[in-house]
Design an enzyme around this catalytic site. Structure first.
Site, PDB file in Angstrom:
ATOM      1  N   SER A   1       0.512  -9.677  -0.728  1.00 15.39           N
ATOM      2  CA  SER A   1       0.356  -8.765  -0.450  1.00 15.39           C
ATOM      3  C   SER A   1       1.017  -7.941   1.061  1.00 15.39           C
ATOM      4  O   SER A   1       1.051  -6.590   0.510  1.00 15.39           O
ATOM      5  CB  SER A   1      -1.012  -8.371  -1.091  1.00 15.39           C
ATOM      6  OG  SER A   1      -2.431  -8.772   0.033  1.00 15.39           O
TER       7      SER A   1
ATOM      8  N   LYS B   1       1.103  -1.440  -0.351  1.00 11.72           N
ATOM      9  CA  LYS B   1       0.577   0.602  -0.013  1.00 11.72           C
ATOM     10  C   LYS B   1       0.686   1.591  -0.057  1.00 11.72           C
ATOM     11  O   LYS B   1       0.558   2.356  -0.409  1.00 11.72           O
ATOM     12  CB  LYS B   1      -0.960  -0.322   1.236  1.00 11.72           C
ATOM     13  CG  LYS B   1      -2.263  -0.978   0.838  1.00 11.72           C
ATOM     14  CD  LYS B   1      -3.109  -0.707   0.217  1.00 11.72           C
ATOM     15  CE  LYS B   1      -4.026  -1.238   0.078  1.00 11.72           C
ATOM     16  NZ  LYS B   1      -5.588  -0.375  -0.647  1.00 11.72           N
TER      17      LYS B   1
END
Length: 404
Positions: free
Chosen positions: A305, A55
Site C-alpha cells: 500500500s 492515498k
C-alpha cells in the site's frame, strides 16, 4: 445489507476522474512468495504510486469533487505521512490551498515531501489523534473543508480503483490480501472486486498492536481500541470508520493480525528478493502470507500500500528483520580480564563463520568483579541454524552468555 453510501458505479466514476492523475501501478510476480504459498502470488505495487502510496487516489477524488466555493476556502487534513502527501498533491492539482496538521516528531522526509507538494504544515500534539483534533478546529474556525483519510464516500470510491486495476491486470485472481487501518482501501477494493466477482476472497491485515477491526467485527459495530506503538504507523488507527466498517463487515472475508517480527521479515523480503522498498504498514499482507502461507487460495494478489519510510526507521526495521530471520545476533559475554581474552573470543567467532559488526568492551562497572570484563557483541549470521551453532559452541567453550 443497508443501501451503501458508495456504489460500484461510484468506483468506476472515480477511475475516470483519476485517469490523468493516478499511475497504473504494476503487478509483479513474486517467485519466493509463490513457492511459499504453493501457487502464483503477485504484488500490486502502490508503493510506486504518485506521492508514494494509494492515498492520492481517494484524496484527489474527494478534493476534485468540491465546489468552487469549497475549493476557495481551502482544505485541511491531519496525518503523519501518506494521507498528508495525498492531500497536498491532490490540492495542488486542482489549485486549492491545503493545510496539513502533523504531530510533533513526524518523520522529516514525510514533512518535507508534504511541503514540497504545496501544503502548509502545522505541528500539533504528539499523536495523530491530537493533530486530528487541531485540524477539525481549523476547519471550524476558517471554513476550510476537512478531508477525512478514510471515512467518506469519495475517498472509499477512489481507493476502490485499486481493485478495478487488479481484476484488469490479473483476471484470474482468487484472493486479494491488503492492509487495513481505518478501512478505506479494504472497503473500496472489496466493493469493486465483489461487484464483478462475488466469489473472490478479500482478506484484511492489521498490526496486532493496533487492531481495531477484530474487536469491532465481533461487536458488530466500530469500537475504539488504544493502539500501542507499532512500526506500522500507517495503519495504526484506533477506531474503524463508520462507512468502511459497514462495507468491510459484509464484504471482506476475514481480518487477520501480524506481529512486529512478521512485519520486519516481510519488509526485508520485499527489499532483498523483490527489490521493492515498502513501508512497514505496506507489507502487512506479505507478513500474513509468511505467517500462514496455506491460508490463502492462489492466485493471490498482495497490495503493497505504500513506500514512504523514514531512512532512520528503515535502518532499525532492517536490523529487526535480520534478527527475526536469524541473521543478526546481539548478546553480552563475561570474560576473565586478562591479556588476549578478547582476541581469543574474536578469533573463535571468526572460526565459527560469524561476522562481527560491533564490539563494546567494558572493563569497569559496578556489576563486574575485579577480574571480569564484559563484551557486547553484534554479529551477522547466516540464519537460525547458524545462530544456534554459534551460541552452542560458545557455551561449550565455557563462555558465559547474557541476553538481558
Amino acid at each position: 445489507m443497508a443501501v451503501p453510501q458508495v456504489t460500484y458505479e461510484d468506483v468506476v466514476a472515480a477511475r475516470e476522474a483519476l485517469s490523468d492523475v493516478a499511475a497504473l501501478t504494476p503487478v509483479l510476480h513474486s517467485r519466493v512468495l509463490s513457492e511459499i504459498v504453493g501457487g502464483p502470488v503477485h504484488l500490486k505495487c502502490e508503493n510506486l504510486q504518485r506521492a508514494g502510496s494509494f492515498k492520492v487516489r481517494g484524496a484527489y477524488v474527494r478534493i476534485a469533487r468540491l465546489s468552487e466555493d469549497e475549493r476557495a476556502r481551502g482544505v485541511v487534513a491531519a496525518s503523519a505521512g501518506n494521507h498528508a502527501q495525498g492531500v497536498a498533491l491532490g490540492s495542488s492539482l486542482v489549485g486549492a490551498k491545503s493545510t496539513v496538521y502533523m504531530p510533533e516528531g513526524a518523520p522529516l522526509p514525510k514533512v518535507e515531501a508534504t511541503r514540497a507538494y504545496g501544503a502548509d504544515v502545522v505541528f500539533a500534539g504528539h499523536t495523530v489523534d491530537e493533530a486530528l483534533r487541531a485540524a477539525r478546529e481549523h476547519a471550524d474556525r476558517t471554513g476550510a473543508v476537512f478531508i477525512h483519510p478514510f471515512d467518506h464516500p469519495d475517498v472509499v470510491a477512489g481507493q476502490g480503483t485499486v481493485g478495478l486495476e487488479i481484476l484488469e491486470q490479473l483476471p484470474g485472481t482468487a484472493t486479494i490480501v491488503l492492509p487495513i487501518g481505518g478501512g478505506g482501501l479494504a472497503a473500496g477494493v472489496a466493493l469493486a472486486v465483489k461487484s464483478q466477482r462475488p466469489g473472490i476472497k478479500v482478506v484484511g491485515v492489521q498490526a496486532e498492536r493496533a487492531a481495531a477491526y477484530p474487536d469491532s467485527l465481533a461487536a458488530g459495530r466500530p469500537v475504539m481500541v488504544e493502539p500501542t506503538p507499532t512500526m506500522a504507523d500507517g495503519i495504526a488507527v484506533g477506531r474503524p470508520g463508520d462507512l468502511p466498517f459497514e462495507l468491510i463487515h459484509y464484504l471482506v472475508d476475514s481480518v487477520v493480525t501480524v506481529s512486529e517480527e512478521s512485519l520486519s521479515r516481510a519488509l526485508l523480503l520485499c527489499l532483498e528478493r523483490s527489490k521493492l522498498l515498502v513501508e512497514p504498514a505496506g507489507v502487512a499482507g506479505v507478513a500474513a502470507l509468511l505467517d500462514q502461507p496455506h491460508a490463502f487460495e492462489p492466485p493471490v494478489v498482495v497490495v503493497l500500500s505504500g513506500g514512504n519510510i523514514d531512512p532512520l526507521l528503515l535502518a532499525r526495521v532492517l536490523r529487526h528483520g535480520l534478527a527475526a530471520a536469524g541473521r543478526y545476533l546481539a548478546f553480552r559475554i563475561r570474560l576473565t580480564d586478562r591479556p588476549g581474552a578478547l582476541a581469543a573470543l574474536l578469533a573463535r567467532l571468526a572460526d565459527l563463520g560469524a561476522n562481527v559488526l560491533d564490539v563494546v568492551h567494558e572493563r569497569f562497572g559496578s556489576r563486574l568483579h575485579l577480574e571480569e570484563a564484559e563484551v557486547l557483541l553484534q554479529l551477522e549470521t547466516r540464519g537460525p541454524a547458524h545462530c544456534d551453532e554459534v551460541l552452542s559452541a560458545l557455551r561449550r567453550d565455557g563462555y558465559k552468555l547474557l541476553f538481558s
